[in-house]
Design a protein around this motif. Structure first.
Motif, PDB file in Angstrom:
ATOM      1  N   ARG A 152       0.744  -1.355   0.631  1.00 22.71           N
ATOM      2  CA  ARG A 152       0.057   0.729  -0.048  1.00 22.71           C
ATOM      3  C   ARG A 152       0.812   1.530  -0.254  1.00 22.71           C
ATOM      4  O   ARG A 152       0.612   2.294  -0.543  1.00 22.71           O
ATOM      5  N   ARG A 153       1.804   1.538   0.571  1.00 25.67           N
ATOM      6  CA  ARG A 153       3.016   2.325   0.772  1.00 25.67           C
ATOM      7  C   ARG A 153       3.559   2.357  -0.679  1.00 25.67           C
ATOM      8  O   ARG A 153       3.621   4.015  -0.890  1.00 25.67           O
ATOM      9  N   LEU A 154       4.169   1.035  -1.198  1.00 23.78           N
ATOM     10  CA  LEU A 154       4.552   1.544  -2.475  1.00 23.78           C
ATOM     11  C   LEU A 154       3.605   2.285  -3.433  1.00 23.78           C
ATOM     12  O   LEU A 154       4.102   1.749  -4.839  1.00 23.78           O
ATOM     13  N   GLY A 155       1.859   1.887  -3.704  1.00 26.74           N
ATOM     14  CA  GLY A 155       1.253   1.494  -4.496  1.00 26.74           C
ATOM     15  C   GLY A 155       1.471   0.265  -5.306  1.00 26.74           C
ATOM     16  O   GLY A 155       1.365   0.844  -6.098  1.00 26.74           O
ATOM     17  N   VAL A 156       1.207  -0.229  -4.601  1.00 27.64           N
ATOM     18  CA  VAL A 156       1.069  -2.196  -5.095  1.00 27.64           C
ATOM     19  C   VAL A 156       0.054  -2.644  -5.224  1.00 27.64           C
ATOM     20  O   VAL A 156      -0.083  -2.770  -3.948  1.00 27.64           O
ATOM     21  N   LYS A 157      -0.879  -3.240  -6.292  1.00 27.98           N
ATOM     22  CA  LYS A 157      -1.610  -3.775  -5.891  1.00 27.98           C
ATOM     23  C   LYS A 157      -1.848  -4.979  -6.682  1.00 27.98           C
ATOM     24  O   LYS A 157      -1.855  -4.947  -8.155  1.00 27.98           O
ATOM     25  N   VAL A 158      -2.015  -5.872  -6.019  1.00 28.48           N
ATOM     26  CA  VAL A 158      -2.149  -7.237  -7.304  1.00 28.48           C
ATOM     27  C   VAL A 158      -4.104  -7.680  -6.818  1.00 28.48           C
ATOM     28  O   VAL A 158      -4.671  -7.225  -6.051  1.00 28.48           O
ATOM     29  N   TYR A 159      -4.416  -7.427  -8.976  1.00 25.85           N
ATOM     30  CA  TYR A 159      -5.654  -7.193  -8.965  1.00 25.85           C
ATOM     31  C   TYR A 159      -6.629  -8.747  -9.152  1.00 25.85           C
ATOM     32  O   TYR A 159      -7.306  -8.682  -9.496  1.00 25.85           O
ATOM     33  N   ASP A 160      -5.319  -9.828 -10.240  1.00 25.51           N
ATOM     34  CA  ASP A 160      -5.786 -10.557 -10.217  1.00 25.51           C
ATOM     35  C   ASP A 160      -4.763 -11.259 -10.341  1.00 25.51           C
ATOM     36  O   ASP A 160      -3.715 -11.486 -10.583  1.00 25.51           O
ATOM     37  N   GLN A 161      -5.439 -13.510  -9.874  1.00 28.69           N
ATOM     38  CA  GLN A 161      -4.214 -14.404  -9.556  1.00 28.69           C
ATOM     39  C   GLN A 161      -4.543 -15.305 -10.284  1.00 28.69           C
ATOM     40  O   GLN A 161      -6.047 -15.505 -10.208  1.00 28.69           O
ATOM     41  N   GLN A 162      -4.018 -16.047 -11.102  1.00 23.79           N
ATOM     42  CA  GLN A 162      -4.995 -17.317 -11.852  1.00 23.79           C
ATOM     43  C   GLN A 162      -3.768 -18.486 -12.119  1.00 23.79           C
ATOM     44  O   GLN A 162      -2.734 -18.287 -11.545  1.00 23.79           O
ATOM     45  N   ARG A 163      -4.262 -19.544 -11.708  1.00 25.13           N
ATOM     46  CA  ARG A 163      -3.633 -20.705 -11.631  1.00 25.13           C
ATOM     47  C   ARG A 163      -3.092 -21.633 -13.191  1.00 25.13           C
ATOM     48  O   ARG A 163      -4.388 -21.353 -13.717  1.00 25.13           O
ATOM     49  N   LEU A 164      -2.565 -21.462 -13.549  1.00 21.52           N
ATOM     50  CA  LEU A 164      -2.032 -21.389 -14.900  1.00 21.52           C
ATOM     51  C   LEU A 164      -1.624 -23.065 -15.049  1.00 21.52           C
ATOM     52  O   LEU A 164      -1.669 -23.355 -13.749  1.00 21.52           O
ATOM     53  N   LYS A 165      -1.446 -24.544 -16.362  1.00 23.83           N
ATOM     54  CA  LYS A 165      -0.526 -25.299 -16.370  1.00 23.83           C
ATOM     55  C   LYS A 165       0.137 -25.257 -15.362  1.00 23.83           C
ATOM     56  O   LYS A 165       1.006 -26.224 -15.287  1.00 23.83           O
ATOM     57  N   THR A 166       1.532 -24.002 -15.744  1.00 25.25           N
ATOM     58  CA  THR A 166       2.730 -24.420 -15.586  1.00 25.25           C
ATOM     59  C   THR A 166       3.495 -23.108 -13.831  1.00 25.25           C
ATOM     60  O   THR A 166       4.147 -22.999 -13.599  1.00 25.25           O
ATOM     61  N   GLY A 167       2.082 -22.787 -13.722  1.00 28.26           N
ATOM     62  CA  GLY A 167       2.702 -21.417 -12.446  1.00 28.26           C
ATOM     63  C   GLY A 167       1.281 -20.889 -12.229  1.00 28.26           C
ATOM     64  O   GLY A 167       0.284 -20.688 -12.528  1.00 28.26           O
ATOM     65  N   ILE A 168       1.525 -19.980 -11.561  1.00 23.95           N
ATOM     66  CA  ILE A 168       0.348 -18.799 -10.839  1.00 23.95           C
ATOM     67  C   ILE A 168       0.908 -17.213 -11.517  1.00 23.95           C
ATOM     68  O   ILE A 168       1.647 -17.441 -11.471  1.00 23.95           O
ATOM     69  N   GLU A 169      -0.104 -16.685 -12.628  1.00 26.60           N
ATOM     70  CA  GLU A 169       0.165 -15.611 -12.484  1.00 26.60           C
ATOM     71  C   GLU A 169      -0.177 -14.952 -11.838  1.00 26.60           C
ATOM     72  O   GLU A 169      -1.776 -14.832 -11.247  1.00 26.60           O
ATOM     73  N   ALA A 170      -0.106 -14.021 -11.553  1.00 25.72           N
ATOM     74  CA  ALA A 170      -0.172 -12.766 -10.920  1.00 25.72           C
ATOM     75  C   ALA A 170      -0.214 -11.455 -11.974  1.00 25.72           C
ATOM     76  O   ALA A 170       0.620 -11.433 -11.812  1.00 25.72           O
TER      77      ALA A 170
END
Length: 139
Positions: A65-83
């Protein structure tokens, strides 16, 4: 404006990884409680580790929050997790491969359980790790 730097990437990586570790601790606590005759000492250790991980996740969220970073989506794919995340107005994405997730989660879990992770060089530089966190008194 500036795109995500190494600090922001470390925060996002840890933000994705820590909930997985908390789930693993919870799953393991369930297995221990049903399969061991004296689960209490093991459950106490897992609960302490989960509490430390929860505290780290809280600190990571605060720093994001302090640095202005926000994860808005996470998806599990065949190879890994995409954020997918926003950093100072720029959209970015990160793919964490399952093999890397498993290896890094094992290191994190060892640290939270109070084990020595010094054999894993530069680990603190790759993830949002407080030096000495999770280690016992006098280490």
């Amino acid at each position: 404006m500036q795109r995500a730097g190494s600090t922001e990437n470390i925060l996002v990586k840890s933000y994705v990884l820590l909930p997985l570790i908390l789930s693993a601790f919870e799953r393991d606590a369930g297995l221990i409680s049903t399969h061991l005759r004296t689960p209490a000492p093991y459950l106490d250790m897992l609960n302490a580790a989960a509490s430390a991980a929860t505290g780290d996740l809280r600190d990571i969220r605060h720093e994001m929050r302090r640095l202005g970073v926000k994860v808005y989506d996470q998806q599990r794919l065949k190879t890994g997790i995409e954020a997918k995340f926003i950093c100072r107005g720029y959209h970015d994405r990160m793919l964490l491969l399952y093999d890397m997730i498993a290896a890094q989660a094992a290191i994190h879990m060892r640290r939270y359980l109070g084990m020595d992770i010094s054999a894993f060089k530069s680990y603190e530089e790759q993830y949002w790790i407080k030096p000495g966190a999770g280690e016992g008194e006098g280490d």
